[in-house]
Structures are given as C-alpha cells and as structure tokens.
Scaffold this motif. Structure first.
Motif, PDB file in Angstrom:
ATOM      1  N   UNK A   1       0.842  -1.183   0.000  1.00  0.00           N
ATOM      2  CA  UNK A   1       0.000   0.000   0.000  1.00  0.00           C
ATOM      3  C   UNK A   1       0.881   1.238   0.000  1.00  0.00           C
ATOM      4  N   UNK A   2       0.927   1.898  -1.118  1.00  0.00           N
ATOM      5  CA  UNK A   2       1.631   3.164  -1.219  1.00  0.00           C
ATOM      6  C   UNK A   2       3.100   3.050  -0.875  1.00  0.00           C
ATOM      7  N   UNK A   3       3.735   4.172  -0.788  1.00  0.00           N
ATOM      8  CA  UNK A   3       5.125   4.225  -0.380  1.00  0.00           C
ATOM      9  C   UNK A   3       6.100   3.920  -1.476  1.00  0.00           C
ATOM     10  N   UNK A   4       7.128   4.737  -1.589  1.00  0.00           N
ATOM     11  CA  UNK A   4       8.229   4.495  -2.494  1.00  0.00           C
ATOM     12  C   UNK A   4       9.436   5.231  -1.951  1.00  0.00           C
ATOM     13  N   UNK A   5      10.599   4.901  -2.454  1.00  0.00           N
ATOM     14  CA  UNK A   5      11.842   5.468  -1.938  1.00  0.00           C
ATOM     15  C   UNK A   5      12.326   6.547  -2.895  1.00  0.00           C
ATOM     16  N   UNK A   6      12.669   7.697  -2.312  1.00  0.00           N
ATOM     17  CA  UNK A   6      13.273   8.746  -3.136  1.00  0.00           C
ATOM     18  C   UNK A   6      14.706   8.949  -2.660  1.00  0.00           C
ATOM     19  N   UNK A   7      15.540   9.426  -3.549  1.00  0.00           N
ATOM     20  CA  UNK A   7      16.943   9.627  -3.210  1.00  0.00           C
ATOM     21  C   UNK A   7      17.179  10.918  -2.442  1.00  0.00           C
ATOM     22  N   UNK A   8      18.423  11.095  -2.013  1.00  0.00           N
ATOM     23  CA  UNK A   8      18.796  12.271  -1.239  1.00  0.00           C
ATOM     24  C   UNK A   8      18.615  13.557  -2.049  1.00  0.00           C
ATOM     25  N   UNK A   9      18.982  13.517  -3.346  1.00  0.00           N
ATOM     26  CA  UNK A   9      18.851  14.709  -4.181  1.00  0.00           C
ATOM     27  C   UNK A   9      17.385  15.107  -4.359  1.00  0.00           C
ATOM     28  N   UNK A  10      16.540  14.122  -4.648  1.00  0.00           N
ATOM     29  CA  UNK A  10      15.110  14.407  -4.822  1.00  0.00           C
ATOM     30  C   UNK A  10      14.507  14.929  -3.525  1.00  0.00           C
ATOM     31  N   UNK A  11      14.895  14.332  -2.416  1.00  0.00           N
ATOM     32  CA  UNK A  11      14.385  14.787  -1.123  1.00  0.00           C
ATOM     33  C   UNK A  11      14.834  16.215  -0.847  1.00  0.00           C
ATOM     34  N   UNK A  12      16.084  16.535  -1.227  1.00  0.00           N
ATOM     35  CA  UNK A  12      16.585  17.901  -1.045  1.00  0.00           C
ATOM     36  C   UNK A  12      15.795  18.906  -1.862  1.00  0.00           C
ATOM     37  N   UNK A  13      15.420  18.530  -3.088  1.00  0.00           N
ATOM     38  CA  UNK A  13      14.641  19.438  -3.937  1.00  0.00           C
ATOM     39  C   UNK A  13      13.245  19.672  -3.362  1.00  0.00           C
ATOM     40  N   UNK A  14      12.620  18.598  -2.859  1.00  0.00           N
ATOM     41  CA  UNK A  14      11.300  18.741  -2.245  1.00  0.00           C
ATOM     42  C   UNK A  14      11.396  19.616  -1.004  1.00  0.00           C
ATOM     43  N   UNK A  15      12.412  19.385  -0.199  1.00  0.00           N
ATOM     44  CA  UNK A  15      12.593  20.172   1.016  1.00  0.00           C
ATOM     45  C   UNK A  15      12.856  21.630   0.684  1.00  0.00           C
ATOM     46  N   UNK A  16      13.595  21.910  -0.396  1.00  0.00           N
ATOM     47  CA  UNK A  16      13.893  23.289  -0.800  1.00  0.00           C
ATOM     48  C   UNK A  16      12.619  24.045  -1.137  1.00  0.00           C
ATOM     49  N   UNK A  17      11.670  23.370  -1.765  1.00  0.00           N
ATOM     50  CA  UNK A  17      10.391  24.010  -2.083  1.00  0.00           C
ATOM     51  C   UNK A  17       9.681  24.415  -0.798  1.00  0.00           C
TER      52      UNK A  17
END
Length: 105
Positions: free
Chosen positions: A52-68
């Motif tokens: 049910x749901x859930x997936x893994x994102x990398x450090x770079x993608x997480x950084x971009x989301x956090x920057x927003x």
C-alpha cells in the motif's frame, strides 16, 4: 411439504453435498448450512498482500522537495551525511550520530 421433497430430489442429483442446483438462472440453494450473500470470502493462506503506497526517493530528490518547503541542509548536516556514507554506517548508527550532534551537554 412439496418444497422439501423437491429439495431432497435435487440434492440427490447434485454433485456437491449441501448444494442444490435448481433450474438454470437461479442461485444454488444451501441445504443444512448457514450462509448469507453478504459473507466475505476467506483469504487464501498463501496469497500475497499488496503493498500500500510508499516508495523510496533519493537524497537529491528529497533535497529538492525540502527546498520548495524552505528547508535547507546546513554545511554541518551535509558533512555529517558524507561522513556517514564514507564510513558505511547503518541507518541506526547514522540516527545515533545525528542524535549525538544535537544532544545537550
């Protein structure tokens, strides 16, 4: 009385005990069993559960989301992450190093 006799004769002709198959187009009549149409089917013992749901994102993608969201890594955080990766720390050891850095003396 006629219904009981009809059920018995149909049951004798049935291939499965407890099921009576009347004329085509009608539901099977259950004889001697407790059954309702609303009963759910039992799950198969070897059936796989769907994720049910859930997936893994990398450090770079997480950084971009956090920057927003306005969250940025400090140089100290970046250094700690690089050190943990270089040392090959497990996830638990990495969490402990983060907790140590924010622990009050």
């Amino acid at each position: 009385m006629a219904l009981i006799a009809a059920r018995r004769s149909l049951q004798a002709a049935s291939t499965r005990p407890g099921l009576v198959f009347p004329q085509s187009g009608m539901d099977a009549i259950r004889v001697g069993m407790c059954y309702t149409q609303n009963m759910t089917k039992a799950k198969q013992p070897g059936a796989k559960a769907k994720k049910k749901g859930g997936f893994v994102i990398g450090r770079d993608s997480f950084g971009k989301i956090s920057a927003v969201e306005g969250i940025r890594l400090t140089p100290a955080m970046k250094k700690r992450a690089a050190d943990a990766e270089r040392k090959g720390l497990s996830a638990e050891e990495y969490r402990q190093s983060i907790a140590r850095s924010y622990r009050k003396a």
